[in-house]
Each structure stands twice: as structure tokens, then as C-alpha cells.
Design a protein around this motif. Structure first.
Motif, mmCIF file in Angstrom:
data_model
loop_
_atom_site.group_PDB
_atom_site.id
_atom_site.type_symbol
_atom_site.label_atom_id
_atom_site.label_comp_id
_atom_site.label_asym_id
_atom_site.label_seq_id
_atom_site.Cartn_x
_atom_site.Cartn_y
_atom_site.Cartn_z
ATOM 1 N N LYS A 37 -4.383 26.982 44.572
ATOM 2 C CA LYS A 37 -3.981 25.691 44.019
ATOM 3 C C LYS A 37 -2.813 25.896 43.059
ATOM 4 C CE LYS A 37 -5.954 21.695 41.730
ATOM 5 N NZ LYS A 37 -7.131 21.157 41.069
ATOM 6 N N LEU A 38 -1.846 25.001 43.122
ATOM 7 C CA LEU A 38 -0.684 25.065 42.246
ATOM 8 C C LEU A 38 -1.128 24.974 40.789
ATOM 9 C CD1 LEU A 38 2.424 25.158 42.100
ATOM 10 C CD2 LEU A 38 2.399 22.674 42.129
ATOM 11 N N GLY A 39 -0.647 25.890 39.960
ATOM 12 C CA GLY A 39 -1.007 25.896 38.544
ATOM 13 C C GLY A 39 -2.105 26.884 38.211
ATOM 14 N N THR A 59 5.986 22.745 28.289
ATOM 15 C CA THR A 59 4.930 23.703 27.941
ATOM 16 C C THR A 59 3.689 22.976 27.449
ATOM 17 O OG1 THR A 59 6.544 25.411 27.389
ATOM 18 C CG2 THR A 59 4.351 25.647 26.448
ATOM 19 N N SER A 60 3.866 21.967 26.625
ATOM 20 C CA SER A 60 2.707 21.251 26.104
ATOM 21 C C SER A 60 1.943 20.538 27.226
ATOM 22 C CB SER A 60 3.116 20.251 25.023
ATOM 23 O OG SER A 60 3.868 19.200 25.558
ATOM 24 N N ILE A 61 2.655 20.009 28.212
ATOM 25 C CA ILE A 61 1.985 19.360 29.342
ATOM 26 C C ILE A 61 1.163 20.376 30.130
ATOM 27 C CG2 ILE A 61 2.342 18.167 31.545
ATOM 28 C CD1 ILE A 61 4.859 16.892 30.245
ATOM 29 N N PHE A 62 1.757 21.533 30.406
ATOM 30 C CA PHE A 62 1.028 22.573 31.133
ATOM 31 C C PHE A 62 -0.205 23.025 30.350
ATOM 32 C CE2 PHE A 62 4.969 23.386 33.632
ATOM 33 C CZ PHE A 62 4.396 23.333 34.901
ATOM 34 N N GLU A 63 -0.038 23.238 29.057
ATOM 35 C CA GLU A 63 -1.152 23.737 28.248
ATOM 36 C C GLU A 63 -2.263 22.695 28.090
ATOM 37 O OE1 GLU A 63 0.723 25.227 24.718
ATOM 38 O OE2 GLU A 63 1.174 27.146 25.673
ATOM 39 N N GLU A 64 -1.904 21.411 27.980
ATOM 40 C CA GLU A 64 -2.912 20.350 27.894
ATOM 41 C C GLU A 64 -3.813 20.336 29.114
ATOM 42 O OE1 GLU A 64 -0.989 16.584 27.345
ATOM 43 O OE2 GLU A 64 -0.148 17.171 25.402
ATOM 44 N N ASN A 65 -3.221 20.645 30.274
ATOM 45 C CA ASN A 65 -3.970 20.604 31.529
ATOM 46 C C ASN A 65 -4.552 21.957 31.930
ATOM 47 O OD1 ASN A 65 -3.600 17.762 32.597
ATOM 48 N ND2 ASN A 65 -1.495 18.314 32.079
ATOM 49 N N GLY A 66 -4.222 23.002 31.172
ATOM 50 C CA GLY A 66 -4.745 24.332 31.468
ATOM 51 C C GLY A 66 -4.130 24.964 32.703
ATOM 52 N N TRP A 67 -2.913 24.591 33.035
ATOM 53 C CA TRP A 67 -2.241 25.112 34.219
ATOM 54 C C TRP A 67 -1.433 26.353 33.882
ATOM 55 C CZ3 TRP A 67 -0.106 19.587 35.137
ATOM 56 C CH2 TRP A 67 -1.106 18.784 35.688
ATOM 57 N N GLN A 68 -1.373 27.298 34.809
ATOM 58 C CA GLN A 68 -0.548 28.497 34.678
ATOM 59 C C GLN A 68 0.874 28.141 35.112
ATOM 60 O OE1 GLN A 68 -1.791 31.586 33.598
ATOM 61 N NE2 GLN A 68 -3.573 30.324 33.118
ATOM 62 N N PHE A 69 1.856 28.735 34.445
ATOM 63 C CA PHE A 69 3.238 28.384 34.778
ATOM 64 C C PHE A 69 4.199 29.493 34.392
ATOM 65 C CE2 PHE A 69 2.497 27.130 30.472
ATOM 66 C CZ PHE A 69 3.688 27.331 29.800
ATOM 67 N N ILE A 70 5.369 29.424 34.976
ATOM 68 C CA ILE A 70 6.510 30.277 34.629
ATOM 69 C C ILE A 70 7.628 29.313 34.270
ATOM 70 C CG2 ILE A 70 8.182 31.966 35.463
ATOM 71 C CD1 ILE A 70 6.007 32.897 37.449
ATOM 72 N N LEU A 71 8.183 29.480 33.084
ATOM 73 C CA LEU A 71 9.184 28.552 32.584
ATOM 74 C C LEU A 71 10.479 29.280 32.305
ATOM 75 C CD1 LEU A 71 9.949 25.745 31.312
ATOM 76 C CD2 LEU A 71 9.131 26.676 29.177
ATOM 77 N N GLY A 72 11.571 28.749 32.816
ATOM 78 C CA GLY A 72 12.882 29.323 32.562
ATOM 79 C C GLY A 72 13.767 28.324 31.841
ATOM 80 N N ILE A 73 14.485 28.796 30.821
ATOM 81 C CA ILE A 73 15.459 27.956 30.122
ATOM 82 C C ILE A 73 16.834 28.432 30.563
ATOM 83 C CG2 ILE A 73 16.376 27.241 27.891
ATOM 84 C CD1 ILE A 73 13.605 27.876 26.709
ATOM 85 N N GLU A 74 17.497 27.599 31.358
ATOM 86 C CA GLU A 74 18.802 27.967 31.899
ATOM 87 C C GLU A 74 19.759 26.795 31.715
ATOM 88 O OE1 GLU A 74 18.794 29.987 35.681
ATOM 89 O OE2 GLU A 74 16.616 30.185 35.563
#
Length: 125
Positions: A37-39, A59-74
């Protein structure tokens, strides 16, 4: 923070880093985690933003939902948060209207469904 965050300054390095994360995702798919499953750890969401303030929002949205993620700032690349939008806006299941046996037949014959298209042995039902 469960996600992995990276900040780049050279566009060559940015492209290489983002491409590497995509390669990791493809590798997970080839190893049989395609059904993950995604996340989740098996299939983390991969997102790219342009500003650090937006990164904090995402990041706050991902953390609120407990989802795993990779975030890039470009800053030089367009924002890509499609992996975030998918779980936030899942497709709604389609519903099929059930035709009752005593309802008029949808074919327009004027007969009851059970005497027309819904009759036993009728292959068009």
C-alpha cells in the motif's frame, strides 16, 4: 519524522538524487512489493516540493496520517505531490443501480424486468 528529507543545491546532484529514489522504488516493485500500500515501508510515497515551508506542510500531512514518505526539496524542479494526493483523494467506488424484478425493464419495452430481460434463460440480463 518518519520520512527521508533531502535538500540539494546543485541541479545535477538534485536530478541524480531524485532519480536514485525512483530507482529504489522500482527495485521495491521488482522484489515483489508491488502490492504494498502506498505510504507504507514497502512503498513509501515520494514527493518533491520547491520550498522548505511547503515541505513542512507536506511533512505534517504525512505524519498526521502515519504514512511513510521520501521528501525532496528541489527549487529548480516542478512540485510533484501526486503520491500524497492519491491517498488523500481515493477514487470513489462505482455503484450500480439494482433493478428490482417488478420494476419496468430498462430496455424500454414497457414490460416488468422479470418478464423481459430478467426472465430465466434470457442471455441479455
Amino acid at each position: 519524522m518518519d520520512g527521508l528529507c533531502y535538500v540539494e543545491h546543485s541541479s545535477k546532484f538534485q536530478h541524480h538524487t531524485y532519480s536514485r529514489f525512483r530507482q529504489v522504488t522500482v527495485k521495491l516493485i521488482k522484489e515483489g512489493n508491488i502490492m504494498a500500500k502506498l505510504g507504507t515501508k514497502g512503498k513509501p510515497a515520494i514527493v518533491r516540493v520547491q520550498r522548505e515551508a511547503r515541505a513542512m506542510e507536506v511533512t505534517s500531512i504525512f505524519e498526521e496520517n502515519g504514512w511513510q514518505f521520501i521528501l525532496g526539496i528541489e527549487p529548480d524542479k516542478p512540485e510533484d505531490i501526486s503520491d500524497l494526493e492519491k491517498p488523500l483523494n481515493p477514487p470513489s467506488p462505482t455503484t450500480v443501480q439494482k433493478i428490482g424484478r417488478n420494476d419496468p425493464c430498462p430496455c424500454g419495452s414497457g414490460k416488468k424486468y422479470k418478464k423481459c430481460c430478467g426472465a430465466p434463460g434470457n442471455l441479455s440480463a
